[in-house]
Motif scaffolding. Structure first.
Motif, PDB file in Angstrom:
ATOM      1  N   ILE A 188       0.810  -1.225   0.000  1.00 54.22           N
ATOM      2  CA  ILE A 188       0.000   0.000   0.000  1.00 54.22           C
ATOM      3  C   ILE A 188       0.841   1.273   0.000  1.00 54.22           C
ATOM      4  O   ILE A 188       0.294   2.371   0.122  1.00 54.22           O
ATOM      5  N   HIS A 189       2.145   1.145  -0.166  1.00 55.44           N
ATOM      6  CA  HIS A 189       3.010   2.330  -0.106  1.00 55.44           C
ATOM      7  C   HIS A 189       2.536   3.456  -1.024  1.00 55.44           C
ATOM      8  O   HIS A 189       2.572   4.635  -0.654  1.00 55.44           O
ATOM      9  N   GLN A 190       2.111   3.098  -2.236  1.00 58.89           N
ATOM     10  CA  GLN A 190       1.751   4.132  -3.213  1.00 58.89           C
ATOM     11  C   GLN A 190       0.256   4.449  -3.231  1.00 58.89           C
ATOM     12  O   GLN A 190      -0.193   5.215  -4.096  1.00 58.89           O
ATOM     13  N   HIS A 191      -0.503   3.880  -2.311  1.00 55.07           N
ATOM     14  CA  HIS A 191      -1.895   4.312  -2.173  1.00 55.07           C
ATOM     15  C   HIS A 191      -1.914   5.793  -1.814  1.00 55.07           C
ATOM     16  O   HIS A 191      -1.257   6.213  -0.856  1.00 55.07           O
ATOM     17  N   HIS A 192      -2.655   6.557  -2.580  1.00 55.69           N
ATOM     18  CA  HIS A 192      -2.755   7.999  -2.349  1.00 55.69           C
ATOM     19  C   HIS A 192      -4.046   8.272  -1.583  1.00 55.69           C
ATOM     20  O   HIS A 192      -5.135   7.914  -2.039  1.00 55.69           O
ATOM     21  N   VAL A 193      -3.907   8.863  -0.392  1.00 58.09           N
ATOM     22  CA  VAL A 193      -5.060   9.056   0.496  1.00 58.09           C
ATOM     23  C   VAL A 193      -5.296  10.542   0.735  1.00 58.09           C
ATOM     24  O   VAL A 193      -4.365  11.293   1.044  1.00 58.09           O
ATOM     25  N   THR A 194      -6.544  10.956   0.566  1.00 58.44           N
ATOM     26  CA  THR A 194      -6.988  12.296   0.953  1.00 58.44           C
ATOM     27  C   THR A 194      -7.957  12.128   2.109  1.00 58.44           C
ATOM     28  O   THR A 194      -8.846  11.272   2.059  1.00 58.44           O
ATOM     29  N   MET A 195      -7.773  12.930   3.154  1.00 55.67           N
ATOM     30  CA  MET A 195      -8.583  12.781   4.352  1.00 55.67           C
ATOM     31  C   MET A 195      -9.023  14.140   4.882  1.00 55.67           C
ATOM     32  O   MET A 195      -8.216  15.071   4.953  1.00 55.67           O
ATOM     33  N   ILE A 233       5.214   5.932   6.228  1.00 58.10           N
ATOM     34  CA  ILE A 233       5.902   4.666   6.468  1.00 58.10           C
ATOM     35  C   ILE A 233       7.417   4.875   6.518  1.00 58.10           C
ATOM     36  O   ILE A 233       8.124   4.272   7.328  1.00 58.10           O
ATOM     37  N   HIS A 234       7.925   5.781   5.669  1.00 60.55           N
ATOM     38  CA  HIS A 234       9.374   6.021   5.599  1.00 60.55           C
ATOM     39  C   HIS A 234       9.837   7.173   6.495  1.00 60.55           C
ATOM     40  O   HIS A 234      11.031   7.449   6.573  1.00 60.55           O
ATOM     41  N   SER A 235       8.898   7.824   7.179  1.00 65.03           N
ATOM     42  CA  SER A 235       9.260   8.961   8.017  1.00 65.03           C
ATOM     43  C   SER A 235      10.021   8.524   9.264  1.00 65.03           C
ATOM     44  O   SER A 235       9.792   7.439   9.806  1.00 65.03           O
ATOM     45  N   HIS A 240       5.515   8.027  14.045  1.00 65.28           N
ATOM     46  CA  HIS A 240       5.510   6.893  13.125  1.00 65.28           C
ATOM     47  C   HIS A 240       6.330   5.736  13.680  1.00 65.28           C
ATOM     48  O   HIS A 240       5.933   4.566  13.568  1.00 65.28           O
ATOM     49  N   ASN A 241       7.439   6.046  14.294  1.00 65.36           N
ATOM     50  CA  ASN A 241       8.334   4.994  14.781  1.00 65.36           C
ATOM     51  C   ASN A 241       7.701   4.146  15.871  1.00 65.36           C
ATOM     52  O   ASN A 241       7.871   2.921  15.900  1.00 65.36           O
ATOM     53  N   ILE A 242       6.949   4.769  16.773  1.00 63.74           N
ATOM     54  CA  ILE A 242       6.425   4.015  17.913  1.00 63.74           C
ATOM     55  C   ILE A 242       5.335   3.024  17.512  1.00 63.74           C
ATOM     56  O   ILE A 242       5.052   2.091  18.263  1.00 63.74           O
ATOM     57  N   VAL A 243       4.740   3.202  16.334  1.00 63.74           N
ATOM     58  CA  VAL A 243       3.718   2.245  15.891  1.00 63.74           C
ATOM     59  C   VAL A 243       4.286   1.219  14.905  1.00 63.74           C
ATOM     60  O   VAL A 243       3.539   0.474  14.292  1.00 63.74           O
TER      61      VAL A 243
END
Length: 346
Positions: A188-195, A233-235, A240-243
């Motif tokens: 799902i890396h390249q899934h583009h999400v708008t929220m 995911i790459h941040s 991000h790291n703790i999850v």
């Protein structure tokens, strides 16, 4: 349109709903689990867009909650306890000292009464379950109904309804992992999400909300103009790291746009639009899925699906400022989430 029913062992049944466009939704009465969703890509090729086990019986001992109905309370309850009207209720801890997704015998582990229905332009399955007072430690007898409706407009509508005879806590969701590439061709890396969200709940190292609600501005949590999931995911950002490097956070919706979430997979061209009456959702990018599950299309791995878990927040039991999960005896719990399937061509 058609509905097919298949009897399995253990009183399990699989219901297959197919609309006039060939969109297919497969539902298991055990856990109310969405086991498959088949939709066409931009070329018209039909593929499965959710994660599910190849062997149906693997759902019986599923640590990932694939496609399941979650409750009585979706999410984590800190220290597996809460205070209601001056009384402390202690629940079973099933994730360290905390209570996760209703406990080990939550709604994802019960056999629901299932009644299929078919109308002029839609068909579906009405699921019902009576949760007794004290079940898994929760107060109140609760009558729960969840209805899955597949329309000829390629919408999957999930309606949640419940009543109780005693003040209790309740927030229900569905835990489907989506992968719009179809048949798990890509992660799902390249899934583009708008929220439609400008705020999210900060987590501590135990994956519990700290009580602080953060502004998404200038961060990898800002999906208001859209971004690829890979950016989080790459941040190297601490949240991000703790999850486990990715997302597993509660976002509060601004409720300014018709759709709370729009997800697009660029290669297949599939688009998933989501609207809901719920105040927010947990977005989980399967950071800790691992490689031990045999799925319909092969072995599992991290980042193979993304969950959009619409719900209120159990953090409201311990912190101010979060959407409440209280349900009084004179109230009806009534929520809806709609997933609309399409492609970049329509």
């Amino acid at each position: 349109m058609k509905i097919k029913t298949k009897q399995l062992q253990n009183n399990w049944k699989v219901f297959t709903l197919t609309n006039i466009n060939g969109v297919t939704v497969e539902v298991l009465n055990f856990g109310g689990i969405l086991t498959k969703i088949l939709t066409p890509d931009k070329e018209g090729r039909v593929g499965n867009i959710v994660l599910g086990y190849k062997n149906m019986l693997d759902y019986q001992h599923d640590p990932n909650y694939f496609g399941a109905l979650i409750g009585r309370v979706a999410g984590r309850i800190q220290n597996a306890e809460f205070v209601l009207d001056g009384k402390t209720y202690r629940l079973k801890a099933n994730e360290g000292p905390n209570h996760l997704h209703g406990g080990n015998t939550g709604l994802h582990k019960v056999i629901w009464n299932a009644d299929p229905f078919e109308e002029e332009d839609k068909l579906g399955l009405k699921l019902s379950y009576f949760s007794k007072d004290g079940e898994n430690g929760y107060p109140g007898n609760v009558n729960i109904t969840v209805t899955y409706t597949l329309t000829n407009e390629d919408e999957l509508i999930i309606n949640y309804s419940a009543t109780t005879d005693k003040t209790t806590v309740l927030t229900l969701t569905n835990h489907t992992y989506f992968n719009l590439s179809g048949d798990l061709k890509e992660t799902i890396h390249q899934h583009h999400v708008t929220m439609d969200s400008s705020r999210f709940a900060q987590l501590d190292a135990r994956l519990l909300p700290t009580g602080d609600i953060l502004d998404v501005t200038n961060s990898t949590f800002d999906f208001r103009s859209g971004r690829a999931l890979a950016s989080g995911i790459h941040s190297t950002m601490d949240q991000h790291n703790i999850v486990g490097n990715g997302y597993d956070h509660y976002f509060i919706f601004d409720q300014k746009k018709p759709y709370a979430v729009v997800a697009t997979e660029p290669v297949s061209g599939r688009v998933l639009k989501m609207k809901t009456t719920q105040p927010g959702m947990v977005m989980y990018t399967s950071n800790n899925l691992g490689s031990n599950a045999l799925l319909n299309e092969g072995m599992s791995k991290n980042y193979l699906g993304v969950c959009f878990e619409t719900q209120s927040s159990p953090a409201s039991l311990h912190h101010d400022g979060f959407p409440s999960i209280l349900l009084n005896a004179d109230e009806r719990y009534q929520e809806q989430t709609v997933f609309k399937f399409g492609t970049l061509m329509n």
